[in-house]
Design a protein around this motif. Structure first.
Motif, mmCIF file in Angstrom:
data_model
loop_
_atom_site.group_PDB
_atom_site.id
_atom_site.type_symbol
_atom_site.label_atom_id
_atom_site.label_comp_id
_atom_site.label_asym_id
_atom_site.label_seq_id
_atom_site.Cartn_x
_atom_site.Cartn_y
_atom_site.Cartn_z
ATOM 1 N N CYS A 244 0.848 -1.129 0.086
ATOM 2 C CA CYS A 244 0.097 -0.211 0.125
ATOM 3 C C CYS A 244 0.826 1.418 0.000
ATOM 4 N N LYS B 182 -0.857 4.346 0.360
ATOM 5 C CA LYS B 182 -1.803 5.332 0.649
ATOM 6 C C LYS B 182 -1.434 6.112 2.041
ATOM 7 N N CYS C 159 -2.494 5.936 5.105
ATOM 8 C CA CYS C 159 -3.377 6.560 6.103
ATOM 9 C C CYS C 159 -2.843 6.528 7.283
ATOM 10 N N PHE D 82 -3.451 6.051 10.467
ATOM 11 C CA PHE D 82 -3.778 5.211 11.382
ATOM 12 C C PHE D 82 -3.047 3.753 10.987
ATOM 13 N N CYS D 83 -2.282 3.726 10.038
ATOM 14 C CA CYS D 83 -2.296 2.071 9.706
ATOM 15 C C CYS D 83 -1.113 1.782 9.296
ATOM 16 N N VAL E 55 -0.028 -0.972 7.655
ATOM 17 C CA VAL E 55 0.097 -1.952 6.360
ATOM 18 C C VAL E 55 1.006 -1.378 5.438
ATOM 19 N N HIS F 46 -9.935 0.986 -2.125
ATOM 20 C CA HIS F 46 -9.884 2.219 -1.735
ATOM 21 C C HIS F 46 -10.704 3.075 -2.724
#
Ligand code: SAH
Ligand code: SF4
Ligand code: F3S
Length: 475
Positions: A175, A177, A179, A181-182, A184, A253
């Protein structure tokens, strides 16, 4: 492989694999198990009889990661008992996202562990096991440049069949992206797509082994193949494979829901009318803080476009409550969005600060009791929608892919296009058939087809000759 054990002459060693986290871990565990099968290992469901235990771990929330250490405590006891009984040593491996995130720290904290392998290097597992046999403790958390899937041995027909008529197929990993909080992007690395030819080959092999439904997997599955025409074109190719009657993909997404993919929902009858499209929050302020890079209105507009081409599409989503800075008003915006969308199902989580992510060091952490209260309210609303969705099927006809025999005699279990399990009468068809049934009632997490209810009268009473057929085979 040449120096591996010879499955012909050695009694099979047994491997127990426990999977945590998302479907991509489920798929990885299957592929690792199949690869170990080629090395002479036999899968077991019973940890007590294993020679090798692999925990395929998840790092997404704190609880998920902590579970691993309590499990390792139990395994340590097993290992000691086994060695004391003279049954040889038990090998213990940690794979998956905790392995990637914590690496050598795991071995320092849990001396019972022999092997730590990150998600990008599973093809090196047999080799790593040989090093462990030689007395080494192995940590391998490289981001390999070559795809593990292209180096793992292909699964056999027997291995595929043992898993049933619905299969996972990972097409994309990682990923970009970020985000806030994440974890991954840190555990699975950058977005990488598997090559179209390799995917189509694997899908054909699945179909030839009897698989009827394939779910394409990726942390951002709809970001697949930016240089290869995108996921829509891959779905069209897959739909042309004989035998594959149903296609699904997850997780997507919103930013990658392009026009071609949306259109595909109206074009391909094999593409099931069910979409998991997480939004996380209904508040634009929180979406911005989460770095989701879209607004609530953008999300709703995408759903409108999908519903325009596929009006019966069922939706599911993921939500996080209690992200840092989330006010009562922000949370109300999430409830409003949920009411507006009306979900068939949704996964809801309390925000869990993860080490190394920007969210963890943001101001305005929400107290635990507030998170709990918000989670309860959101779950109650979603549960209401889920029940209404299920009840809307009663009295309607529904296509079911039969997956396995049911718990009670005379019953089989299948799945509707909308992912709901459906209990059908055994007379409806065999595993792998797609049949049309009439839904008579709902159960907490399943639907019941007419004729599948446990018999209220003696089973010998025959149906009146004029009764309509209970099921019609359609594929
Ligand atoms: N790639 C997917 C989902 C990845 S993780 C996507 O972008 O939607 C699955 C879900 O776990 C996320 O959608 C999110 O709702 C939840 N999640 C991720 N990190 C979390 C955290 N730190 N605390 C609580 N929930 C989290
Ligand atoms: Fe995590 Fe966001 Fe990537 Fe999904 S898109 S895996 S939530 S960083
Ligand atoms: Fe968990 Fe890793 Fe999947 S963190 S959700 S197992 S990608």
């Amino acid at each position: 492989m040449s120096q591996g054990s010879d499955p012909q002459t050695r009694p099979a060693r047994k491997v127990f694999i426990k999977t945590y986290g998302c479907q991509m871990n489920v798929y990885d565990s299957q592929r690792m198990g199949d690869a170990l099968g080629a090395e002479g290992y036999e899968a077991t469901e019973r940890v007590e009889e294993a020679d090798l235990v692999l925990l395929n771990t998840c790092h997404i929330r704190e609880k998920a990661a902590e579970k691993i250490y309590s499990e390792l405590g139990r395994i340590r006891v097993l290992k000691t008992e086994r060695e004391a009984a003279g049954l040889g040593s038990l090998r213990v491996g940690i794979t998956g996202c905790v392995a990637q995130a914590e690496g050598a720290e795991i071995i320092a904290r849990a001396p019972v562990v022999d092997l730590v392998i990150g998600p990008q290097t599973y093809h090196r597992l047999p080799d790593a096991l040989r090093r462990v046999d030689g007395g080494e403790r192995v940590v391998d958390t490289d981001y390999a440049v070559d795809s593990k899937f292209d180096h793992l041995p292909k699964s056999t027909d027997r291995q595929i069949r043992s898993r049933g008529v619905s299969a996972f197929l990972t097409v994309q990993e990682g990923c970009d992206k970020f985000c806030t909080f994440c974890v991954v992007p840190y555990t699975r690395g950058a977005e990488v797509s598997r090559a179209r030819a390799a995917i189509l080959k694997e899908a054909r092999e699945l179909a030839e082994a009897g698989v009827r439904e394939v779910t394409l997997l990726g942390q951002n599955v709809n970001a697949w193949g930016p240089d290869e025409g995108g996921l829509a074109s891959l779905l069209h190719d897959l739909a042309a494979i004989p035998g594959l009657a149903r296609l699904r993909y997850t997780t997507s997404h919103p930013l990658d829901m392009d026009e071609a993919l949306i259109r595909t929902h109206g074009e391909l009858r094999q593409l099931m009318p069910y979409l998991h499209l997480p939004v996380q929050s209904g508040s634009d302020r929180i979406l911005k803080a989460m770095n989701r890079r879209h607004t609530a209105a953008d999300y709703l507009a995408i759903l409108d476009r999908i519903r325009a081409v596929r009006p019966d599409i069922a939706l599911s989503g993921d939500f996080i409550v209690g992200f840092p800075g989330e006010s009562d008003e922000d949370f109300e915006a999430t409830l409003r969005l949920v009411r507006e969308v009306s979900y068939a199902a949704a996964y809801t989580f309390k925000y869990s600060p993860r080490p190394g992510t920007p969210g963890a060091t943001m101001d305005g952490h929400v107290p635990e009791d507030v998170k709990t209260e918000r989670l309860d309210r959101l779950q109650a609303l979603i549960r209401e929608q889920q029940v209404a969705f299920q009840e809307s099927f009663v009295g309607r006809r529904c296509e079911v892919l039969i997956e396995k025999v049911g718990r009670h005699p005379g019953q089989m279990i299948g799945r509707s296009p909308f992912l709901l399990p459906v209990v059908v009468p055994a007379s409806a068809g065999a595993v792998g058939d797609i049949v049309e049934v009439s839904i008579s009632e709902t159960r907490p997490n399943s639907l019941m087809a007419a004729g599948a209810e446990p018999p209220a009268m003696p089973a010998t009473v025959s149906m009146a000759a004029s009764s309509p057929p209970l099921a019609r085979k359609i594929a």
